[in-house]
Design a protein around this motif. Sequence first.
Motif, PDB file in Angstrom:
ATOM      1  N   ALA A 214       0.824  -1.214   0.000  1.00  0.00           N
ATOM      2  CA  ALA A 214       0.000   0.000   0.000  1.00  0.00           C
ATOM      3  C   ALA A 214       0.861   1.268   0.000  1.00  0.00           C
ATOM      4  O   ALA A 214       0.443   2.313  -0.494  1.00  0.00           O
ATOM      5  CB  ALA A 214      -0.933  -0.015   1.209  1.00  0.00           C
ATOM      6  N   LEU A 215       2.073   1.158   0.546  1.00  0.00           N
ATOM      7  CA  LEU A 215       3.014   2.292   0.541  1.00  0.00           C
ATOM      8  C   LEU A 215       3.606   2.537  -0.845  1.00  0.00           C
ATOM      9  O   LEU A 215       4.268   3.544  -1.065  1.00  0.00           O
ATOM     10  CB  LEU A 215       4.173   1.992   1.488  1.00  0.00           C
ATOM     11  N   GLY A 216       3.431   1.572  -1.740  1.00  0.00           N
ATOM     12  CA  GLY A 216       3.966   1.713  -3.093  1.00  0.00           C
ATOM     13  C   GLY A 216       5.127   0.791  -3.386  1.00  0.00           C
ATOM     14  O   GLY A 216       5.678   0.799  -4.486  1.00  0.00           O
ATOM     15  N   CYS A 217       5.536  -0.012  -2.380  1.00  0.00           N
ATOM     16  CA  CYS A 217       6.666  -0.918  -2.607  1.00  0.00           C
ATOM     17  C   CYS A 217       6.313  -1.963  -3.665  1.00  0.00           C
ATOM     18  O   CYS A 217       5.208  -2.494  -3.686  1.00  0.00           O
ATOM     19  CB  CYS A 217       7.068  -1.618  -1.314  1.00  0.00           C
ATOM     20  N   THR A 218       7.293  -2.238  -4.521  1.00  0.00           N
ATOM     21  CA  THR A 218       7.119  -3.250  -5.556  1.00  0.00           C
ATOM     22  C   THR A 218       8.108  -4.399  -5.373  1.00  0.00           C
ATOM     23  O   THR A 218       7.967  -5.436  -6.008  1.00  0.00           O
ATOM     24  CB  THR A 218       7.346  -2.634  -6.947  1.00  0.00           C
ATOM     25  N   HIS A 219       9.137  -4.159  -4.520  1.00  0.00           N
ATOM     26  CA  HIS A 219      10.182  -5.164  -4.331  1.00  0.00           C
ATOM     27  C   HIS A 219      10.378  -5.438  -2.854  1.00  0.00           C
ATOM     28  O   HIS A 219      10.450  -4.502  -2.056  1.00  0.00           O
ATOM     29  CB  HIS A 219      11.507  -4.661  -4.913  1.00  0.00           C
ATOM     30  N   LEU A 220      10.491  -6.699  -2.516  1.00  0.00           N
ATOM     31  CA  LEU A 220      10.711  -7.076  -1.122  1.00  0.00           C
ATOM     32  C   LEU A 220      11.952  -7.963  -1.026  1.00  0.00           C
ATOM     33  O   LEU A 220      12.034  -9.012  -1.686  1.00  0.00           O
ATOM     34  CB  LEU A 220       9.493  -7.839  -0.581  1.00  0.00           C
ATOM     35  N   ILE A 221      12.916  -7.516  -0.225  1.00  0.00           N
ATOM     36  CA  ILE A 221      14.133  -8.301   0.010  1.00  0.00           C
ATOM     37  C   ILE A 221      14.002  -8.926   1.402  1.00  0.00           C
ATOM     38  O   ILE A 221      13.954  -8.201   2.403  1.00  0.00           O
ATOM     39  CB  ILE A 221      15.406  -7.411  -0.004  1.00  0.00           C
ATOM     40  N   LEU A 222      13.928 -10.234   1.450  1.00  0.00           N
ATOM     41  CA  LEU A 222      13.793 -10.939   2.730  1.00  0.00           C
ATOM     42  C   LEU A 222      15.166 -11.440   3.157  1.00  0.00           C
ATOM     43  O   LEU A 222      15.946 -11.918   2.322  1.00  0.00           O
ATOM     44  CB  LEU A 222      12.846 -12.134   2.567  1.00  0.00           C
TER      45      LEU A 222
END
Length: 270
Positions: A98-106
């Motif tokens: 919802a914040l606009g993030c498109t990429h998640l690094i775990l």
Amino acid sequence: MSASDAAALLEARRADHYRTAIVLGSGLGALADIVDDAVRVPFQDIPGFPVSGVSSHAGAVVLGRLANLPVVLLAGRAHYYEHGDARVMATPIAALAALGCTHLILTNAAGSLRPDMPPGSLMTITDHINYSGLNPLIGQTGDDRFVDMSAAYDAGLRQRIARQAERLEIPLQEGVYMWFSGPSFETPAEIRMARTLGADAVGMSTVPECILARHQGLTVAAVSSITNFGAGMTGGTLSHHETKTVAQSGAAAFMALITGLCGDLADDPA
Ligand code: HPA
């Protein structure tokens, strides 16, 4: 309160063009300390965010810039074994989207199943085995719950991470991560099984977050900090203390790698 309300609360604290979010695993929280222009929002101040009880997980969102890339860090995550709820990270991950993030690094700390991948190694996750049998999407309705997991860990991001490792001369392995629920460590028999089934590392996180993120349409990459050999592989015993201290001792290379990736994403958005 919905994930979009949580996102609005975060945006009010520090607005930016966030596209990249990073989840920090055990012993890897120091990355939050090198974020520029950082604003820290404790999980307990954000409705729907879990309060983590694991001693090495700080439990805050850190908003700022790393290598000039706007980033949202989840400094500390909640695990299935704390709450018995595979959906425990559903609101935070929906809030990132919802914040606009498109990429998640775990990121995570993990046990190695490979003799050639000793403690201190870093491993990008190529794929996972959800051995827990749990799924954070159980109970969801609608056709989008049938998430395709054929390429859950993005090849493009993996390539970028590998390029940064080469540039920084950081040895980097690749492998399959197998999720055990924890909190007890695996038995030697379970570790032999995991090796037979094709896993390279075992851990107690990441898989539910990857599934939730793919459900949100986020592109996912994951890096494991190898803190020990799997149970029974060395004759020694396992402890969370070891997980934390070994991950901390490898944190410099880990931080350099992730900061390098952020610089690469700042120069050339994915
Ligand atoms: N097993 C599960 N989780 C872990 C391990 C392990 O050996 N090491 C760090 N996290």
